[in-house]
Write an enzyme that holds these catalytic residues in place. Structure first.
Site: not given
Length: 615
Positions: A2, A487
């Site tokens: 965060c 991916e």
């Protein structure tokens, strides 16, 4: 995982903190909060939701103070609630020290500490591990805020970057770091502390990276860095070249789309000064000090997470194919827990966009502990991986804000290609072959630009619209394009929340074929100059025989593919060794437009964070 921002200076503190939090939004979060003090009161506001909600909630009223801290939270301990949002405080009735703490990371011994503190009369209001830090500081408060924080930190086991303020010490911010990134910004009579320089880059480009086990004491008069053992540390600021405009959307709806479109220029920057066409070789000055160990490596282990792991798989193919050195790719999250065998002559290559990925750092440290030469590939100058590896290469791809990595992936593949050619030319590769591959690599930005032309992009958008309601996707590739299939599936999962799986195309018949029906699209990378092309066509025939829906990634001039696929995404032909650099682009766009069609939050997908700094 965060964001943290702290500020002391003469500007409007609330505005600086809110701006910093906005610039950290890309890291991913579910709640946000800020705390300020003017020495009389400690003002705290927390919200579940976006920074805009916090900004509106603090738009009116007396949000005054000389110092302030802000935080964006990605839930680890406790649900997404206002009580669990940061900053956290101690006991509300304790008037001796009103304090607020914001924290990134995980405190592993928080349960033990919480039990001890509860026995001493402390009452907790959240489910978080972070609140323990606030109560510990409160427990040790003795009039010296820095000493109280230092003493509390010595009780912690785990990873943390913290910032703390107190109404009793209205001109002081105390911050510290252990295995979670923290950066000091040095301005003119103002100072910033953040988890990422992007939080304050519009105000200063002079930064100091805080190391593990260090604390920072900020006041309007300056800063001091000390160790957790209270030993002073002197470190000069370094200048970073980021432009604040580079981390703004620039008219785009989403950072992700902007960064997809930036790939031609990003790859030019990645390659600049590193290609010697005359001699058919690459130059990577960051590896110069350990080039001999790399060139004489008996084995190369590549370790990374997520998208970087997929880039590593491409690197494995390139290193073995071009340089003929045995290579293997390990999940960083598993590497240190499975007793890896590192023999003499093993080189470990760690890859991370941020340079702060916790699992990759743990793998790096385990490899070093076992005596390996550890080299790094990362995008962020001065990051922990850059500082702890013996040598390495920067991507120079520019800041990547979108949580779903795009330009960092192609930049990583570009660097791995340059490393492979460097190794190959020191072994058996001829000058002529080196020239051919490097010439084609130099032209890759133009080839990518061709894929990004409006007419091709519009076709991808139309295919995305037709398939946005699907619940499952299968992505298939062979050889060097198998990692691209992985991916492509990851990108679709990350931002559209559609279940997608990537497989080697030959493995389809060993299980996944049972899932094939008209509602499950199969995205297949099928390049007609690939030696395995006939086998890929056979895989497609098997899907068609079962009524499957095929989306093919194919070369521009391939006419055969139209008879085998329901939809075709066209890419220019490049040497097969470089093909992942072009085949990945339409898959990025497909994922993007599917997510847009489904109304998903592209840049801040649920439950994800840009920089994963916890295990």
């Amino acid at each position: 995982m965060c964001g943290i921002i702290g500020y002391v200076g003469n500007k409007n503190v609330r505005d600086v903190v809110i701006e910093g939090l906005h610039r950290l939004e890309y890291r991913g979060y579910d709640s946000a909060g800020l705390a300020m003090t003017d020495g009389t009161t400690l003002e705290i506001k927390k919200v579940v939701g976006k920074i805009n909600d916090l900004e509106r909630a603090t738009a009116h009223g007396a949000w005054k103070g000389a110092i302030g801290i802000g935080h964006t939270r990605w839930a680890t301990h406790g649900g997404v609630t206002e009580l669990n949002a940061h900053p956290h405080t101690g006991c509300p009735w304790n008037k001796n020290i009103q304090l607020a703490v914001a924290h990134n990371g995980i405190i592993e011994n928080y349960r033990t500490l919480k039990t001890m503190l509860e026995k001493k009369g402390h009452m907790f209001s959240s489910e978080t591990d972070t609140e323990v830090i606030a109560h510990l500081i409160e427990e040790y408060a003795n009039g010296d805020f820095v000493e109280a924080v230092r003493t509390a930190l010595n009780d912690l086991v785990g990873a943390y970057a913290i910032v703390a303020i107190s109404a009793s010490h209205p001109e002081e911010i105390v911050a510290a770091r252990f295995q979670s990134p923290l950066v000091l910004g040095v301005g003119k009579e103002e100072y910033y502390i953040a988890s990422d320089p992007s939080a304050f880059i519009a105000h200063t480009k002079e930064i100091i990276h805080i190391e593990d086990g260090e604390m920072v004491h900020l006041t309007p008069k300056g800063y001091k860095i000390i160790s957790l053992k209270n030993i002073p540390i002197i470190r000069k600021a370094t200048h970073i070249d980021w432009d604040a405009k580079k981390i703004e959307k620039g008219g785009y709806d989403h950072y992700m789309k902007k960064e997809i479109d930036e790939q031609p220029s990003a790859l030019r920057d990645t390659m600049r000064g590193r290609i010697d066409l005359e001699n058919g070789v690459s130059h990577l000055n960051g590896l110069a000090s350990h080039l001999e160990q790399l060139q004489h490596a008996k084995r190369i282990i590549i370790t990374a997470c997520g998208t970087s792991w997929h880039a590593g798989l491409v690197g494995e193919y390139l290193i073995e194919e071009l340089a003929r050195i045995p290579a293997e790719v390990e999940y960083a999250s598993e590497f240190r827990y499975r007793s890896p065998i590192i023999e003499k002559g093993t080189v470990v290559l760690v890859i991370s966009q941020s340079g702060e990925t916790a699992d990759t750092l743990a793998a790096l440290r385990e490899a070093k502990r076992q005596g390996a030469t550890v080299l790094g590939i990362c995008n962020v100058v001065g990051s922990t991986i850059a500082r702890e590896t013996a040598a390495g290469v920067y991507l120079h791809a520019g800041p990547e804000i979108g949580v779903a990595s795009t330009k960092a992936f192609t930049a990583q593949i570009t660097i791995l290609t340059l490393i492979s050619i460097l190794l190959a030319r020191s072994r058996a590769m001829s000058v002529e072959k080196g020239k051919v591959i490097l010439e084609a690599l130099k032209n890759i930005p133009e080839r990518i630009q061709e894929i990004l032309q409006p007419e091709k992009e519009q076709k991808i958008r139309e295919i995305a619209k037709k398939h946005a309601s699907r619940d499952h996707f299968l992505f298939l590739g062979r050889g060097i394009n198998f990692p691209v299939a992985l991916e492509g599936a990851l990108k679709l999962k990350e931002i559209s929340y559609i279940h997608a799986e990537g497989y080697p195309a030959a493995e389809m018949k060993h299980g996944p074929i049972a899932l094939i029906d008209k509602r499950m699209p199969s995205v297949i990378i099928a390049l007609d100059h690939d030696p395995l092309y006939p086998k890929i066509l056979s895989n497609m025939e098997e899907i068609l025989a079962r009524g499957g829906d095929i989306i093919a990634v194919a070369n521009d001039n391939d006419k055969t593919i139209e008879k085998k696929a329901n939809h075709v995404l066209r890419v220019p032909q490049v040497p097969i060794e470089l093909s992942p650099l072009v085949t990945t682009i339409p898959l990025q766009l497909l994922a993007y437009y599917v997510a847009v069609e489904r109304g998903c939050d592209v840049d801040q997908p649920r439950n994800l964070a840009k920089s994963v700094t916890v295990e």
